[in-house]
Design a protein around this motif. Structure first.
Motif, PDB file in Angstrom:
ATOM      1  N   PHE A  59     -10.763  -2.848   8.959  1.00 15.01           N
ATOM      2  CA  PHE A  59     -10.919  -3.301   7.584  1.00 15.01           C
ATOM      3  C   PHE A  59     -10.317  -2.284   6.621  1.00 15.01           C
ATOM      4  O   PHE A  59      -9.684  -2.653   5.631  1.00 15.01           O
ATOM      5  N   GLY A  60     -10.493  -1.003   6.898  1.00 12.87           N
ATOM      6  CA  GLY A  60      -9.894   0.032   6.049  1.00 12.87           C
ATOM      7  C   GLY A  60      -8.386  -0.103   5.977  1.00 12.87           C
ATOM      8  O   GLY A  60      -7.788   0.044   4.904  1.00 12.87           O
ATOM      9  N   VAL A  61      -7.752  -0.399   7.101  1.00 12.86           N
ATOM     10  CA  VAL A  61      -6.298  -0.612   7.113  1.00 12.86           C
ATOM     11  C   VAL A  61      -5.960  -1.821   6.242  1.00 12.86           C
ATOM     12  O   VAL A  61      -5.060  -1.770   5.396  1.00 12.86           O
ATOM     13  N   TYR A  62      -6.695  -2.903   6.445  1.00 16.67           N
ATOM     14  CA  TYR A  62      -6.483  -4.129   5.654  1.00 16.67           C
ATOM     15  C   TYR A  62      -6.657  -3.831   4.165  1.00 16.67           C
ATOM     16  O   TYR A  62      -5.818  -4.197   3.338  1.00 16.67           O
ATOM     17  N   LEU A  63      -7.755  -3.157   3.813  1.00 16.58           N
ATOM     18  CA  LEU A  63      -8.051  -2.855   2.415  1.00 16.58           C
ATOM     19  C   LEU A  63      -6.988  -1.929   1.823  1.00 16.58           C
ATOM     20  O   LEU A  63      -6.581  -2.104   0.666  1.00 16.58           O
ATOM     21  N   GLY A  64      -6.526  -0.977   2.606  1.00 16.70           N
ATOM     22  CA  GLY A  64      -5.468  -0.090   2.137  1.00 16.70           C
ATOM     23  C   GLY A  64      -4.197  -0.852   1.800  1.00 16.70           C
ATOM     24  O   GLY A  64      -3.520  -0.554   0.808  1.00 16.70           O
ATOM     25  N   GLU A  65      -3.871  -1.855   2.605  1.00 21.69           N
ATOM     26  CA  GLU A  65      -2.687  -2.677   2.326  1.00 21.69           C
ATOM     27  C   GLU A  65      -2.893  -3.495   1.056  1.00 21.69           C
ATOM     28  O   GLU A  65      -1.972  -3.651   0.247  1.00 21.69           O
ATOM     29  N   VAL A  66      -4.104  -4.005   0.852  1.00 24.44           N
ATOM     30  CA  VAL A  66      -4.431  -4.739  -0.383  1.00 24.44           C
ATOM     31  C   VAL A  66      -4.288  -3.812  -1.589  1.00 24.44           C
ATOM     32  O   VAL A  66      -3.686  -4.171  -2.600  1.00 24.44           O
ATOM     33  N   PHE A  67      -4.838  -2.603  -1.483  1.00 25.15           N
ATOM     34  CA  PHE A  67      -4.753  -1.647  -2.588  1.00 25.15           C
ATOM     35  C   PHE A  67      -3.302  -1.300  -2.909  1.00 25.15           C
ATOM     36  O   PHE A  67      -2.937  -1.130  -4.077  1.00 25.15           O
ATOM     37  N   GLN A  68      -2.465  -1.197  -1.883  1.00 27.19           N
ATOM     38  CA  GLN A  68      -1.056  -0.881  -2.119  1.00 27.19           C
ATOM     39  C   GLN A  68      -0.379  -1.980  -2.924  1.00 27.19           C
ATOM     40  O   GLN A  68       0.497  -1.692  -3.747  1.00 27.19           O
ATOM     41  N   ARG A  69      -0.781  -3.228  -2.701  1.00 24.56           N
ATOM     42  CA  ARG A  69      -0.210  -4.337  -3.469  1.00 24.56           C
ATOM     43  C   ARG A  69      -0.804  -4.395  -4.875  1.00 24.56           C
ATOM     44  O   ARG A  69      -0.083  -4.543  -5.858  1.00 24.56           O
ATOM     45  N   LYS A  70      -2.119  -4.279  -4.983  1.00 23.77           N
ATOM     46  CA  LYS A  70      -2.795  -4.458  -6.270  1.00 23.77           C
ATOM     47  C   LYS A  70      -2.667  -3.251  -7.191  1.00 23.77           C
ATOM     48  O   LYS A  70      -2.701  -3.398  -8.408  1.00 23.77           O
ATOM     49  N   PHE A  71      -2.576  -2.069  -6.623  1.00 25.09           N
ATOM     50  CA  PHE A  71      -2.556  -0.838  -7.415  1.00 25.09           C
ATOM     51  C   PHE A  71      -1.341   0.008  -7.059  1.00 25.09           C
ATOM     52  O   PHE A  71      -1.439   1.211  -6.849  1.00 25.09           O
ATOM     53  N   SER A  72      -0.203  -0.635  -7.019  1.00 28.35           N
ATOM     54  CA  SER A  72       1.022   0.019  -6.553  1.00 28.35           C
ATOM     55  C   SER A  72       1.396   1.237  -7.398  1.00 28.35           C
ATOM     56  O   SER A  72       2.048   2.155  -6.887  1.00 28.35           O
ATOM     57  N   GLN A  73       0.980   1.265  -8.667  1.00 27.33           N
ATOM     58  CA  GLN A  73       1.343   2.395  -9.524  1.00 27.33           C
ATOM     59  C   GLN A  73       0.810   3.709  -8.970  1.00 27.33           C
ATOM     60  O   GLN A  73       1.466   4.748  -9.098  1.00 27.33           O
ATOM     61  N   ALA A  77       3.188   4.707  -6.247  1.00 23.48           N
ATOM     62  CA  ALA A  77       4.516   5.031  -6.771  1.00 23.48           C
ATOM     63  C   ALA A  77       4.537   6.414  -7.431  1.00 23.48           C
ATOM     64  O   ALA A  77       5.596   7.047  -7.494  1.00 23.48           O
ATOM     65  N   GLU A  78       3.398   6.878  -7.911  1.00 21.23           N
ATOM     66  CA  GLU A  78       3.328   8.179  -8.577  1.00 21.23           C
ATOM     67  C   GLU A  78       3.448   9.355  -7.602  1.00 21.23           C
ATOM     68  O   GLU A  78       3.678  10.474  -8.025  1.00 21.23           O
ATOM     69  N   ALA A  79       3.272   9.099  -6.317  1.00 21.55           N
ATOM     70  CA  ALA A  79       3.292  10.169  -5.311  1.00 21.55           C
ATOM     71  C   ALA A  79       4.607  10.147  -4.543  1.00 21.55           C
ATOM     72  O   ALA A  79       5.118   9.083  -4.193  1.00 21.55           O
ATOM     73  N   ASP A  80       5.143  11.337  -4.283  1.00 23.19           N
ATOM     74  CA  ASP A  80       6.388  11.441  -3.518  1.00 23.19           C
ATOM     75  C   ASP A  80       6.152  11.335  -2.017  1.00 23.19           C
ATOM     76  O   ASP A  80       7.016  10.856  -1.287  1.00 23.19           O
ATOM     77  N   THR A  81       4.990  11.833  -1.555  1.00 24.36           N
ATOM     78  CA  THR A  81       4.712  11.853  -0.121  1.00 24.36           C
ATOM     79  C   THR A  81       3.286  11.390   0.143  1.00 24.36           C
ATOM     80  O   THR A  81       2.461  11.319  -0.774  1.00 24.36           O
ATOM     81  N   LEU A  82       3.006  11.114   1.389  1.00 21.11           N
ATOM     82  CA  LEU A  82       1.648  10.748   1.803  1.00 21.11           C
ATOM     83  C   LEU A  82       0.657  11.822   1.387  1.00 21.11           C
ATOM     84  O   LEU A  82      -0.391  11.514   0.813  1.00 21.11           O
ATOM     85  N   PHE A  83       0.972  13.075   1.652  1.00 19.27           N
ATOM     86  CA  PHE A  83       0.029  14.146   1.343  1.00 19.27           C
ATOM     87  C   PHE A  83      -0.156  14.312  -0.166  1.00 19.27           C
ATOM     88  O   PHE A  83      -1.251  14.624  -0.621  1.00 19.27           O
ATOM     89  N   ASP A  84       0.909  14.079  -0.953  1.00 22.56           N
ATOM     90  CA  ASP A  84       0.756  14.082  -2.418  1.00 22.56           C
ATOM     91  C   ASP A  84      -0.231  12.984  -2.828  1.00 22.56           C
ATOM     92  O   ASP A  84      -1.097  13.199  -3.672  1.00 22.56           O
ATOM     93  N   ALA A 120      -2.274   4.084   4.169  1.00 23.24           N
ATOM     94  CA  ALA A 120      -1.449   4.874   3.251  1.00 23.24           C
ATOM     95  C   ALA A 120      -0.277   5.498   3.997  1.00 23.24           C
ATOM     96  O   ALA A 120       0.855   5.495   3.506  1.00 23.24           O
ATOM     97  N   ALA A 121      -0.542   6.030   5.180  1.00 20.97           N
ATOM     98  CA  ALA A 121       0.534   6.627   5.980  1.00 20.97           C
ATOM     99  C   ALA A 121       1.615   5.596   6.258  1.00 20.97           C
ATOM    100  O   ALA A 121       2.811   5.874   6.086  1.00 20.97           O
ATOM    101  N   SER A 122       1.213   4.418   6.655  1.00 20.92           N
ATOM    102  CA  SER A 122       2.177   3.355   6.931  1.00 20.92           C
ATOM    103  C   SER A 122       2.967   3.002   5.676  1.00 20.92           C
ATOM    104  O   SER A 122       4.187   2.820   5.730  1.00 20.92           O
TER     105      SER A 122
END
Length: 181
Positions: A70-84, A87-94, A150-152
């Motif tokens: 579910f965390g993976v699923y939710l992370g993908e949803v967040f990437q679509r809904k809150f893409s900004q 986009a503000e980060a250059d890398t995963l660790f940022d 997020a890593a993906s």
């Protein structure tokens, strides 16, 4: 826990087992909310625990693995809904370093009653990072799934080790992340 997590959890469950099974599980669980969630409402996280146990029994998938999925699923949803935020980060660790100091601050402005976990970047190099997760809800499997999503999203492959501990501030889970390549 905010309602968006619950509404997305039910969408995740429908994808996993179908709408009819989800309705049957909700009815059988006799949840205080009745399983009726709104994205802006606030609900007891125990309801997700109850639902997860029921879906685990139905599917045969370990409950902690279901929460991670579910965390993976939710992370993908967040990437679509809150893409900004992504986009503000250059890398995963940022991005991961900004979760508690930036993203959770913005969420708190929108939802002052939100009880958010703490995610703190303890150590960081180009290939490795140590994140410390704290939450009274003990949903580290959800955090792991969110990290994996997020890593993906950043095109990274990571290996993750998880260790639990305690200090003067209470219990925590450390995630040691190693980027491949």
């Amino acid at each position: 826990m905010k309602g968006i997590v619950f509404t997305e959890y039910l969408a995740f469950a429908e994808n996993l087992v179908g709408e009819d099974v989800v309705e049957d599980v909700i009815e059988a669980c006799k949840l205080p909310s009745g399983g009726a969630y709104t994205t802006v409402g606030t609900y007891d996280h125990a309801e997700i625990v109850i639902l997860t146990k029921a879906f685990s029994e139905h599917t045969g998938i370990d409950d902690q693995d279901l929460v991670r999925m579910f965390g993976v699923y939710l992370g993908e949803v967040f990437q679509r809904k809150f893409s900004q935020f992504f986009a503000e980060a250059d890398t995963l660790f940022d991005f991961l370093a900004s979760v508690h100091t930036h993203i959770h601050v913005e969420v708190q402005k929108l939802y002052p009653d939100a009880e958010l976990p703490s995610i703190e970047m303890i150590e960081r190099s180009e290939r490795t990072a140590l994140l410390r997760y704290r939450s009274p809800r003990n949903m580290d499997a959800l955090a792991l799934g969110l990290i994996q999503a997020a890593a993906s999203g950043f095109g990274d492959t990571i290996e993750t080790e998880r260790d639990s501990g305690a200090d003067v501030d209470g219990t925590y889970v450390d995630f040691r992340l190693t980027r491949s390549g």
